[in-house]
Every structure is written in structure tokens, then in C-alpha cells.
Design an enzyme around this catalytic site. Structure first.
Site, PDB file in Angstrom:
ATOM      1  N   LYS A  23      30.059  -0.024 -28.832  1.00  0.00           N
ATOM      2  CA  LYS A  23      31.495  -0.294 -28.656  1.00  0.00           C
ATOM      3  C   LYS A  23      32.029   0.459 -27.426  1.00  0.00           C
ATOM      4  O   LYS A  23      32.793  -0.088 -26.629  1.00  0.00           O
ATOM      5  CB  LYS A  23      32.276   0.127 -29.908  1.00  0.00           C
ATOM      6  N   TYR A  30      26.470   1.791 -33.404  1.00  0.00           N
ATOM      7  CA  TYR A  30      27.697   0.994 -33.454  1.00  0.00           C
ATOM      8  C   TYR A  30      28.750   1.563 -32.489  1.00  0.00           C
ATOM      9  O   TYR A  30      29.298   0.831 -31.648  1.00  0.00           O
ATOM     10  CB  TYR A  30      28.227   0.977 -34.902  1.00  0.00           C
TER      11      TYR A  30
END
Ligand SMILES: NC(=O)c1ccc[n+]([C@@H]2O[C@H](COP(=O)([O-])OP(=O)(O)OC[C@H]3O[C@@H](n4cnc5c(N)ncnc54)[C@H](OP(=O)(O)O)[C@@H]3O)[C@@H](O)[C@H]2O)c1
Length: 275
Positions: free
Chosen positions: A180, A176
Site C-alpha cells: 500500500k 499488505y
């Protein structure tokens, strides 16, 4: 004796927690704020005079829908477009001038015109690994975001705002945070005149969709969030105010990285303290 050990462990935990919080506070990004609410009002009025247009990606999501509501009520843009995969029905009069562009994110090259002619873009797109699987998460949070940013840049967008996440880091071993961080960096390479990255911590809202891990995180953090409101979470209402307030601020920086504390500060800009 066990009581002493327990007390010592508790104190150690508090110290560790304080250290973590201090770390976050120190790395929170800096932002120059106008001093009085009058300043913000003036900035908004000046901004309105510029007759700018904007688009929002992800306007059906928790952040996007709050952002749309605030953008319409603040009236800082003369044209507001939402770009998404489905058409929305709005009953409220306030939404009657909102332009909707329905696109197929798998074929964004067929929708170049949807991204043309916007001065400012807000990207609140995103999914989760739990919902879309690993490949699906990368597709949305990286591929769709980057392609949209490329089309927006080609279409004349000068200020691109990306909702990223606290801890984003392209070197991270967590998927994650890595995705990002990667998308943040790749959008930066596109060279927008102004590029603002928002890195909120856990978003506080009444989410309709069930996300058990987020729910547990929110519950566990509730006491800490109470003591240190800007350390680990942010109400979505504060985040969207930060986005709108930041847009009207004049800024010489080409790239702005706003961590959670800066988001809290920007979101509270212009609020008068109750005596
Ligand atoms: N949740 C948190 O605590 C947290 C914390 C920090 C950062 N963030 C980040 O902040 C951003 C916004 O979060 P949020 O909770 O406001 O988002 P959200 O409520 O989950 O909304 C996501 C938006 O992305 C769109 N989307 C998702 N999958 C899509 C797909 N396959 N194709 C096209 N559109 C798609 C959704 O459209 P539909 O309505 O059509 O599905 C919706 O408009 C995300 O990037 C998230 O990672 C979240």
C-alpha cells in the site's frame, strides 16, 4: 493479591490503548472544513457548474459500489464511468447513464481509451492475500493500481483519489502495508495536479464475501469502536461521503493524505447536529 495484579494489568492495558489511540489521533492528517452545511451545498453547486467527469475503478466492490451510488445521487459529475473486469446489470433508473468500460487488467495498454477524458478518478481496487495469494495481491493492489493511474494521468485526469489503508508504509515489514505504501508513493511520482490518498482503518459494512479475519477484527473492536468511533474503523458510508465531500472542496495542496480521523471529519461534513 491476584486481584491487585489483575487490576494493575487492566489499568496498564487501558493506558496502552489510550496511548495508541492518541498516537492515531495525532497522526490523523489535517483537513480544513467549511463550517456550515450551507457551505457544503454551495461547494457542491459550484462544482456541478464545472461539468466534470469521473471514473471509478472497483465499482463492484464494497467501497466502489457505495461510492457510485453516492456520486449518482449527489449529481456532482456530468459523466460517470466505471472501469472494471466485468459488466454490471443495473435495474435502477439512477444508473442508466453510467458508462461501463470492461477491461482486461492484464492488458491495460490495450484499453488506453477507457482512461481518456476523465477529470477525476477514484480507485477502490483491491484484493487480499487470502483470496489471490501473495503474487496476486501485489498484482492487483500494486500493478493494476499503478498502471491504471499512469493511463489516467496520460488520459488527462487531474485529480486522482486512491483508497489505500491505515498504516500504509513502504518500509513496513508487513506485505499488505508495504505494498500500500509503495503504490501510494509511486502514484505520487506521476504528478497529478491533485492527488488524494485515503487511509481508512477497518471498513465497516455488511460484506457479502466471507472474510473470517476481518470479521474477528470487527467483533473484537466493537467496544473500542463504540468508545472511540474514529480510532480504528470507519463505516463505508462515511468513507464515500468523505471522498465526495473532499472532491468539491477547494484545496491548494497537490497531495492530500487523509488518515482515518480526517476521513470521519470529512464524511460528517455538512451534517446538522440533532438537538
Ligand atoms: N477491508 C478493509 O477493512 C480495508 C481497510 C482499509 C483499506 N482497505 C482497502 O480499500 C480498498 C477497497 O476495499 P473494499 O473492501 O471496498 O474492496 P472489495 O470489496 O474487495 O472490492 C475490490 C474491488 O477490486 C476489484 N478486483 C479485485 N481483484 C481484481 C482483479 N484480479 N482484477 C480486477 N479487479 C479486481 C473487485 O472486482 P470484482 O468485483 O470483479 O472482483 C472489486 O471491484 C482495497 O484496496 C483495500 O485494501 C480495506
Amino acid at each position: 493479591m491476584p486481584g491487585t495484579v489483575l487490576g494493575f494489568s487492566a489499568a496498564l492495558c487501558v493506558l496502552l490503548l489510550a496511548a495508541v489511540i492518541l498516537h492515531y489521533q495525532e497522526n490523523s492528517g489535517s483537513v480544513q472544513l467549511p463550517r456550515m452545511s450551507q457551505d457544503l451545498h454551495t461547494l457542491q453547486e459550484d462544482y456541478k457548474m464545472l461539468n466534470k467527469s469521473c471514473f471509478i475503478l472497483g465499482a463492484t466492490g464494497e467501497t466502489g459500489k457505495e461510492l457510485l451510488k453516492l456520486i449518482l445521487s449527489s449529481q456532482i459529475f456530468n459523466k460517470v464511468t466505471i472501469i472494471g473486469r466485468r459488466k454490471l446489470d443495473f435495474e435502477d433508473e439512477a444508473y442508466k447513464h453510467v458508462i461501463q468500460e470492461v477491461v482486461d487488467f492484464e492488458k491495460l495498454d490495450d484499453y488506453v481509451s477507457a482512461f481518456e477524458g476523465h477529470d477525476v478518478g477514484f480507485c477502490c481496487l483491491g484484493t487480499t492475500k487470502a483470496k489471490a495469494g501473495e503474487a496476486g495481491f501485489i498484482r492487483v493492489d500494486h500493478d493494476y493500481v499503478l498502471k491504471s493511474a499512469q493511463l489516467a494521468k496520460a488520459g488527462g485526469c487531474a485529480h486522482f483519489n486512491l483508497e489505500s489503508s491505515n498504516g500504509a508504509n513502504k518500509e513496513s515489514s508487513f506485505l499488505y502495508l508495504k505494498v500500500k505504501g509503495q503504490v501510494e508513493a509511486e502514484v505520487e511520482e506521476l504528478g497529478f495536479d491533485r492527488y488524494t490518498i485515503f487511509r481508512p482503518a477497518v471498513l465497516l459494512c455488511d460484506r457479502k464475501e466471507s472474510r473470517p479475519s476481518e470479521w474477528v477484527a470487527r467483533k473484537m473492536m466493537a467496544p473500542i469502536a463504540y468508545m472511540f468511533p474514529s480510532a480504528f474503523s470507519v463505516p463505508i458510508t462515511t468513507l464515500v461521503k468523505a471522498m465526495v465531500n473532499n472532491a468539491v472542496l477547494q484545496n491548494d495542496k497537490k497531495v492530500e493524505l487523509l488518515e482515518n480521523k480526517a476521513i470521519h471529519m470529512l464524511g460528517k461534513m455538512g451534517e446538522t447536529k440533532k438537538s
